[in-house]
Enzyme design. Structure first.
Site, PDB file in Angstrom:
ATOM      1  N   ARG A  95       0.869  -1.179   0.000  1.00  0.00           N
ATOM      2  CA  ARG A  95       0.000   0.000   0.000  1.00  0.00           C
ATOM      3  C   ARG A  95       0.900   1.221   0.000  1.00  0.00           C
ATOM      4  O   ARG A  95       1.918   1.239   0.695  1.00  0.00           O
ATOM      5  CB  ARG A  95      -0.835   0.007   1.280  1.00  0.00           C
ATOM      6  CG  ARG A  95      -2.314   0.024   1.036  1.00  0.00           C
ATOM      7  CD  ARG A  95      -3.049   0.087   2.319  1.00  0.00           C
ATOM      8  NE  ARG A  95      -3.675   1.384   2.480  1.00  0.00           N
ATOM      9  CZ  ARG A  95      -4.406   1.716   3.523  1.00  0.00           C
ATOM     10  NH1 ARG A  95      -4.575   0.852   4.497  1.00  0.00           N
ATOM     11  NH2 ARG A  95      -4.953   2.895   3.586  1.00  0.00           N
ATOM     12  N   GLU A 119       3.413 -14.790   2.380  1.00  0.00           N
ATOM     13  CA  GLU A 119       4.256 -13.914   3.186  1.00  0.00           C
ATOM     14  C   GLU A 119       4.987 -12.914   2.290  1.00  0.00           C
ATOM     15  O   GLU A 119       5.143 -13.145   1.094  1.00  0.00           O
ATOM     16  CB  GLU A 119       5.317 -14.761   3.923  1.00  0.00           C
ATOM     17  CG  GLU A 119       4.736 -15.863   4.769  1.00  0.00           C
ATOM     18  CD  GLU A 119       5.794 -16.654   5.519  1.00  0.00           C
ATOM     19  OE1 GLU A 119       6.965 -16.637   5.089  1.00  0.00           O
ATOM     20  OE2 GLU A 119       5.440 -17.262   6.544  1.00  0.00           O
TER      21      GLU A 119
HETATM   22  O1  LIG Z   1       5.817 -12.425  -2.305  1.00  0.00           O
HETATM   23  C1  LIG Z   1       5.389 -13.576  -2.428  1.00  0.00           C
HETATM   24  C2  LIG Z   1       5.429 -14.264  -3.651  1.00  0.00           C
HETATM   25  C3  LIG Z   1       4.916 -15.539  -3.716  1.00  0.00           C
HETATM   26  N1  LIG Z   1       4.360 -16.127  -2.627  1.00  0.00           N
HETATM   27  C4  LIG Z   1       3.781 -17.476  -2.712  1.00  0.00           C
HETATM   28  C5  LIG Z   1       3.032 -17.668  -4.030  1.00  0.00           C
HETATM   29  C6  LIG Z   1       3.976 -18.446  -4.888  1.00  0.00           C
HETATM   30  O2  LIG Z   1       3.303 -19.201  -5.865  1.00  0.00           O
HETATM   31  C7  LIG Z   1       4.688 -19.312  -3.838  1.00  0.00           C
HETATM   32  C8  LIG Z   1       6.001 -19.881  -4.262  1.00  0.00           C
HETATM   33  O3  LIG Z   1       6.849 -18.854  -4.695  1.00  0.00           O
HETATM   34  P1  LIG Z   1       8.147 -19.256  -5.493  1.00  0.00           P
HETATM   35  O4  LIG Z   1       7.794 -20.143  -6.639  1.00  0.00           O
HETATM   36  O5  LIG Z   1       8.900 -18.015  -5.761  1.00  0.00           O
HETATM   37  O6  LIG Z   1       8.897 -20.148  -4.375  1.00  0.00           O
HETATM   38  P2  LIG Z   1      10.292 -20.933  -4.452  1.00  0.00           P
HETATM   39  O7  LIG Z   1      11.251 -20.241  -3.572  1.00  0.00           O
HETATM   40  O8  LIG Z   1      10.678 -21.123  -5.889  1.00  0.00           O
HETATM   41  O9  LIG Z   1       9.981 -22.322  -3.758  1.00  0.00           O
HETATM   42  P3  LIG Z   1       9.203 -23.623  -4.355  1.00  0.00           P
HETATM   43  O10 LIG Z   1      10.036 -24.127  -5.486  1.00  0.00           O
HETATM   44  O11 LIG Z   1       9.125 -24.598  -3.218  1.00  0.00           O
HETATM   45  O12 LIG Z   1       7.855 -23.143  -4.773  1.00  0.00           O
HETATM   46  O13 LIG Z   1       4.853 -18.424  -2.725  1.00  0.00           O
HETATM   47  C9  LIG Z   1       4.316 -15.460  -1.426  1.00  0.00           C
HETATM   48  O14 LIG Z   1       3.811 -15.947  -0.423  1.00  0.00           O
HETATM   49  N2  LIG Z   1       4.835 -14.207  -1.355  1.00  0.00           N
END
Ligand SMILES: O=c1ccn([C@H]2C[C@H](O)[C@@H](COP(=O)(O)OP(=O)(O)OP(=O)(O)O)O2)c(=O)[nH]1
Length: 162
Positions: A95, A119
């Site tokens: 915001r 988060e």
């Molecule tokens: O600011 C954010 C952005 C995304 N998400 C949620 C939605 C998203 O679909 C999920 C997974 O994000 P990401 O794919 O970037 O996670 P990762 O670090 O690649 O982990 P994994 O491979 O276990 O998903 O987290 C959030 O809670 N906050």
């Protein structure tokens, strides 16, 4: 094409009218955590650092329940369950009043098919008080092509506590 706030609101449950904006839906603050210890990202995995709950305190002239945050980096948990529909991608932005108060939310991509209570990283540059349940961020949805849907480790996060 970015979808309207009314469209975004249709994807979420339990949204109040005041949360629906022209281009998105405001998300409310559930809790604030402080990362402790060491997180890790490797070529084939990840470990998320432990977090401590930030204790809520009485804030403002009406002694409302909230958080008084000194400068630092915090994990902010949203109150709403967000579900990203197929053929879409989600983005969460702070915001502007948060930013105007010297705080910022850093966010990542919200994948098609993700459902959970997510988060963000709250950066505080000047002491700020945030009431629990206050609107702090805005979710927007854009139409997007994709192959497959989200099937990662955060699928369904915190839904048991919704
Ligand atoms: O600011 C954010 C952005 C995304 N998400 C949620 C939605 C998203 O679909 C999920 C997974 O994000 P990401 O794919 O970037 O996670 P990762 O670090 O690649 O982990 P994994 O491979 O276990 O998903 O987290 C959030 O809670 N906050």
């Amino acid at each position: 094409m970015f979808r309207s706030g009314a469209f975004v609101a249709d994807q979420l449950d339990g949204i109040d009218a005041e949360q629906v904006q022209p281009n998105g839906v405001d998300l409310r603050l559930e809790a604030v955590l402080e990362p402790v210890g060491t997180g890790r990202i490797t070529r084939d995995g990840k470990a998320i650092a432990d977090r401590d709950q930030v204790e809520s305190v009485a804030i403002g002239p009406e002694d409302r329940e909230g958080y008084r945050l000194a400068p630092g980096g915090y994990i902010l948990q949203y109150a709403e369950t967000v579900s990203i529909p197929e053929e879409h991608v989600g983005f969460v932005l702070p915001r502007s009043s948060l930013m105007r108060n010297g705080a910022m939310l850093n966010t990542a991509v919200w994948d098609a098919g993700y459902s959970g209570r997510g988060e963000g990283l709250l950066q505080v540059h000047n002491e700020i008080e945030l009431e629990r349940g206050a609107r702090v961020a805005q979710l927007v949805l854009a139409a997007a092509d994709h192959e497959g849907t989200y099937d990662g480790s955060y699928q369904g996060e915190r839904l048991d506590r919704a």
